[in-house]
Motif scaffolding. Structure first.
Motif, PDB file in Angstrom:
ATOM      1  N   TYR A   4     -11.131  -4.747   9.561  1.00 13.11           N
ATOM      2  CA  TYR A   4     -10.836  -5.180  10.931  1.00 13.11           C
ATOM      3  C   TYR A   4     -10.678  -6.688  11.022  1.00 13.11           C
ATOM      4  CZ  TYR A   4     -11.656  -0.444  12.569  1.00 13.11           C
ATOM      5  OH  TYR A   4     -11.582   0.909  12.780  1.00 13.11           O
ATOM      6  N   LYS A   5     -11.452  -7.427  10.260  1.00 11.82           N
ATOM      7  CA  LYS A   5     -11.289  -8.879  10.247  1.00 11.82           C
ATOM      8  C   LYS A   5      -9.917  -9.254   9.704  1.00 11.82           C
ATOM      9  CE  LYS A   5     -14.734 -10.672   7.995  1.00 11.82           C
ATOM     10  NZ  LYS A   5     -15.944 -11.310   7.437  1.00 11.82           N
ATOM     11  N   ALA A   6      -9.495  -8.586   8.644  1.00 17.82           N
ATOM     12  CA  ALA A   6      -8.189  -8.872   8.060  1.00 17.82           C
ATOM     13  C   ALA A   6      -7.058  -8.479   9.003  1.00 17.82           C
ATOM     14  CB  ALA A   6      -8.035  -8.159   6.722  1.00 17.82           C
ATOM     15  N   VAL A   7      -7.199  -7.333   9.681  1.00 18.72           N
ATOM     16  CA  VAL A   7      -6.177  -6.922  10.655  1.00 18.72           C
ATOM     17  C   VAL A   7      -6.040  -7.977  11.748  1.00 18.72           C
ATOM     18  CG1 VAL A   7      -5.636  -5.261  12.489  1.00 18.72           C
ATOM     19  CG2 VAL A   7      -6.295  -4.434  10.242  1.00 18.72           C
ATOM     20  N   GLY A   8      -7.171  -8.449  12.267  1.00 18.76           N
ATOM     21  CA  GLY A   8      -7.138  -9.493  13.291  1.00 18.76           C
ATOM     22  C   GLY A   8      -6.458 -10.758  12.795  1.00 18.76           C
ATOM     23  N   TYR A   9      -6.766 -11.133  11.568  1.00 21.94           N
ATOM     24  CA  TYR A   9      -6.165 -12.338  10.985  1.00 21.94           C
ATOM     25  C   TYR A   9      -4.643 -12.192  10.887  1.00 21.94           C
ATOM     26  CZ  TYR A   9      -4.786 -15.719   7.447  1.00 21.94           C
ATOM     27  OH  TYR A   9      -4.139 -16.704   6.767  1.00 21.94           O
ATOM     28  N   TYR A  10      -4.187 -11.085  10.335  1.00 25.95           N
ATOM     29  CA  TYR A  10      -2.745 -10.905  10.162  1.00 25.95           C
ATOM     30  C   TYR A  10      -2.027 -10.689  11.489  1.00 25.95           C
ATOM     31  CZ  TYR A  10      -3.639 -10.832   5.193  1.00 25.95           C
ATOM     32  OH  TYR A  10      -4.018 -11.180   3.927  1.00 25.95           O
ATOM     33  N   LEU A  11      -2.682 -10.059  12.454  1.00 30.85           N
ATOM     34  CA  LEU A  11      -2.060  -9.913  13.778  1.00 30.85           C
ATOM     35  C   LEU A  11      -1.855 -11.274  14.437  1.00 30.85           C
ATOM     36  CD1 LEU A  11      -3.711  -6.745  15.357  1.00 30.85           C
ATOM     37  CD2 LEU A  11      -1.314  -7.068  14.724  1.00 30.85           C
ATOM     38  N   ARG A  12      -2.812 -12.177  14.248  1.00 28.78           N
ATOM     39  CA  ARG A  12      -2.638 -13.525  14.806  1.00 28.78           C
ATOM     40  C   ARG A  12      -1.448 -14.232  14.169  1.00 28.78           C
ATOM     41  NH1 ARG A  12      -8.180 -13.235  14.755  1.00 28.78           N
ATOM     42  NH2 ARG A  12      -8.393 -14.319  12.770  1.00 28.78           N
ATOM     43  N   ILE A  13      -1.208 -13.968  12.898  1.00 32.37           N
ATOM     44  CA  ILE A  13      -0.084 -14.612  12.211  1.00 32.37           C
ATOM     45  C   ILE A  13       1.250 -14.094  12.750  1.00 32.37           C
ATOM     46  CG2 ILE A  13       1.126 -14.769   9.995  1.00 32.37           C
ATOM     47  CD1 ILE A  13      -1.621 -14.857   8.657  1.00 32.37           C
ATOM     48  N   VAL A  14       1.372 -12.787  12.920  1.00 34.81           N
ATOM     49  CA  VAL A  14       2.659 -12.206  13.337  1.00 34.81           C
ATOM     50  C   VAL A  14       2.746 -11.970  14.843  1.00 34.81           C
ATOM     51  CG1 VAL A  14       3.073 -11.151  11.092  1.00 34.81           C
ATOM     52  CG2 VAL A  14       1.947  -9.827  12.873  1.00 34.81           C
ATOM     53  N   TRP A  15       1.751 -12.452  15.607  1.00 36.88           N
ATOM     54  CA  TRP A  15       1.752 -12.214  17.052  1.00 36.88           C
ATOM     55  C   TRP A  15       3.039 -12.668  17.739  1.00 36.88           C
ATOM     56  CZ3 TRP A  15       0.439  -8.948  20.299  1.00 36.88           C
ATOM     57  CH2 TRP A  15       0.514  -9.200  21.652  1.00 36.88           C
ATOM     58  N   PRO A  16       3.613 -13.830  17.395  1.00 35.37           N
ATOM     59  CA  PRO A  16       4.874 -14.197  18.065  1.00 35.37           C
ATOM     60  C   PRO A  16       5.969 -13.146  17.874  1.00 35.37           C
ATOM     61  CG  PRO A  16       3.972 -16.081  16.921  1.00 35.37           C
ATOM     62  CD  PRO A  16       3.136 -14.897  16.513  1.00 35.37           C
ATOM     63  N   ILE A  17       6.052 -12.580  16.688  1.00 37.83           N
ATOM     64  CA  ILE A  17       7.063 -11.557  16.415  1.00 37.83           C
ATOM     65  C   ILE A  17       6.744 -10.281  17.186  1.00 37.83           C
ATOM     66  CG2 ILE A  17       8.082 -10.091  14.623  1.00 37.83           C
ATOM     67  CD1 ILE A  17       7.417 -12.424  12.663  1.00 37.83           C
ATOM     68  N   LEU A  18       5.483  -9.844  17.126  1.00 41.90           N
ATOM     69  CA  LEU A  18       5.095  -8.614  17.816  1.00 41.90           C
ATOM     70  C   LEU A  18       5.271  -8.739  19.323  1.00 41.90           C
ATOM     71  CD1 LEU A  18       1.869  -7.582  15.875  1.00 41.90           C
ATOM     72  CD2 LEU A  18       4.134  -6.575  15.729  1.00 41.90           C
ATOM     73  N   SER A  19       4.872  -9.863  19.880  1.00 41.29           N
ATOM     74  CA  SER A  19       4.991 -10.022  21.328  1.00 41.29           C
ATOM     75  C   SER A  19       6.456 -10.037  21.751  1.00 41.29           C
ATOM     76  CB  SER A  19       4.277 -11.285  21.805  1.00 41.29           C
ATOM     77  OG  SER A  19       4.821 -12.429  21.203  1.00 41.29           O
ATOM     78  N   THR A  20       7.321 -10.646  20.954  1.00 39.01           N
ATOM     79  CA  THR A  20       8.751 -10.634  21.264  1.00 39.01           C
ATOM     80  C   THR A  20       9.292  -9.213  21.227  1.00 39.01           C
ATOM     81  OG1 THR A  20       9.027 -12.859  20.359  1.00 39.01           O
ATOM     82  CG2 THR A  20      11.014 -11.498  20.542  1.00 39.01           C
ATOM     83  N   MET A  21       8.869  -8.443  20.229  1.00 47.83           N
ATOM     84  CA  MET A  21       9.335  -7.065  20.121  1.00 47.83           C
ATOM     85  C   MET A  21       8.851  -6.225  21.304  1.00 47.83           C
ATOM     86  SD  MET A  21       8.875  -6.611  16.052  1.00 47.83           S
ATOM     87  CE  MET A  21      10.053  -5.328  15.683  1.00 47.83           C
ATOM     88  N   ILE A  70       6.084  -3.460  10.603  1.00 42.31           N
ATOM     89  CA  ILE A  70       5.172  -4.609  10.631  1.00 42.31           C
ATOM     90  C   ILE A  70       3.730  -4.139  10.710  1.00 42.31           C
ATOM     91  CG2 ILE A  70       4.403  -6.558  12.043  1.00 42.31           C
ATOM     92  CD1 ILE A  70       7.363  -7.125  12.615  1.00 42.31           C
ATOM     93  N   PHE A  71       3.450  -3.165  11.576  1.00 44.45           N
ATOM     94  CA  PHE A  71       2.086  -2.646  11.678  1.00 44.45           C
ATOM     95  C   PHE A  71       1.637  -1.994  10.373  1.00 44.45           C
ATOM     96  CE2 PHE A  71       2.381  -2.822  16.386  1.00 44.45           C
ATOM     97  CZ  PHE A  71       1.212  -3.531  16.599  1.00 44.45           C
ATOM     98  N   ALA A  72       2.523  -1.278   9.713  1.00 41.46           N
ATOM     99  CA  ALA A  72       2.168  -0.658   8.433  1.00 41.46           C
ATOM    100  C   ALA A  72       1.883  -1.728   7.385  1.00 41.46           C
ATOM    101  CB  ALA A  72       3.295   0.258   7.970  1.00 41.46           C
ATOM    102  N   ALA A  73       2.708  -2.766   7.347  1.00 42.77           N
ATOM    103  CA  ALA A  73       2.501  -3.842   6.372  1.00 42.77           C
ATOM    104  C   ALA A  73       1.181  -4.559   6.625  1.00 42.77           C
ATOM    105  CB  ALA A  73       3.659  -4.831   6.439  1.00 42.77           C
ATOM    106  N   ILE A  74       0.850  -4.793   7.895  1.00 44.54           N
ATOM    107  CA  ILE A  74      -0.420  -5.439   8.232  1.00 44.54           C
ATOM    108  C   ILE A  74      -1.582  -4.564   7.779  1.00 44.54           C
ATOM    109  CG2 ILE A  74      -1.924  -6.029  10.178  1.00 44.54           C
ATOM    110  CD1 ILE A  74       0.591  -7.064  11.602  1.00 44.54           C
ATOM    111  N   SER A  75      -1.483  -3.271   8.013  1.00 43.85           N
ATOM    112  CA  SER A  75      -2.563  -2.362   7.619  1.00 43.85           C
ATOM    113  C   SER A  75      -2.754  -2.339   6.107  1.00 43.85           C
ATOM    114  CB  SER A  75      -2.285  -0.949   8.124  1.00 43.85           C
ATOM    115  OG  SER A  75      -2.268  -0.927   9.528  1.00 43.85           O
ATOM    116  N   VAL A  76      -1.675  -2.274   5.361  1.00 45.91           N
ATOM    117  CA  VAL A  76      -1.775  -2.254   3.903  1.00 45.91           C
ATOM    118  C   VAL A  76      -2.365  -3.564   3.401  1.00 45.91           C
ATOM    119  CG1 VAL A  76      -0.410  -2.258   1.773  1.00 45.91           C
ATOM    120  CG2 VAL A  76       0.055  -0.569   3.552  1.00 45.91           C
TER     121      VAL A  76
END
Length: 113
Positions: free
Chosen positions: A14-31, A93-99
């Motif tokens: 969960y810590k890693a998911v949070g970290y990677y979500l913060r990195i790609v948040w601009p992309i995810l929010s745009t999508m 993107i979500f799958a890549a973050i999870s892996v």
């Protein structure tokens, strides 16, 4: 080989998911904005309620496609196709973050010794 307790691995995941979500948040929010915006445009073009358009956008974007709302106009259908591509990218993107998060959690807990 002694493995770490699953609760520790889960916490690291969960810590890693949070970290990677913060990195790609601009992309995810745009999508997500694209899904909502296209859904609203389609609802306007098709004469649907705004919430129905947003619902259609997410159902199409997440490639679920229940089929109870079907666009009839050419522009609406084109936007629905673009929503589908956007949704495939969002899912990837979500799958890549999870892996990546699983890899990080296992590496931190020493599961790859």
């Amino acid at each position: 080989m002694k493995l770490a307790p699953t609760s520790h691995i889960r916490r690291e995941f969960y810590k890693a998911v949070g970290y990677y979500l913060r990195i790609v948040w601009p992309i995810l929010s745009t999508m997500l904005v694209v899904i909502v915006t296209f859904g609203l445009i389609i609802s306007y073009l098709e004469g649907w309620q705004p919430f129905d358009g947003i619902y259609f956008g997410f159902v199409t974007g997440l490639t679920i496609g229940y089929g109870e709302l079907v666009p009839k106009q050419a522009l609406s259908r084109l936007l629905a196709i673009l929503l589908g591509f956007n949704g495939v990218l969002l899912t990837a993107i979500f799958a890549a973050i999870s892996v990546r998060a699983i890899e990080s959690a296992v590496r931190v807990t020493g599961g790859d010794k």
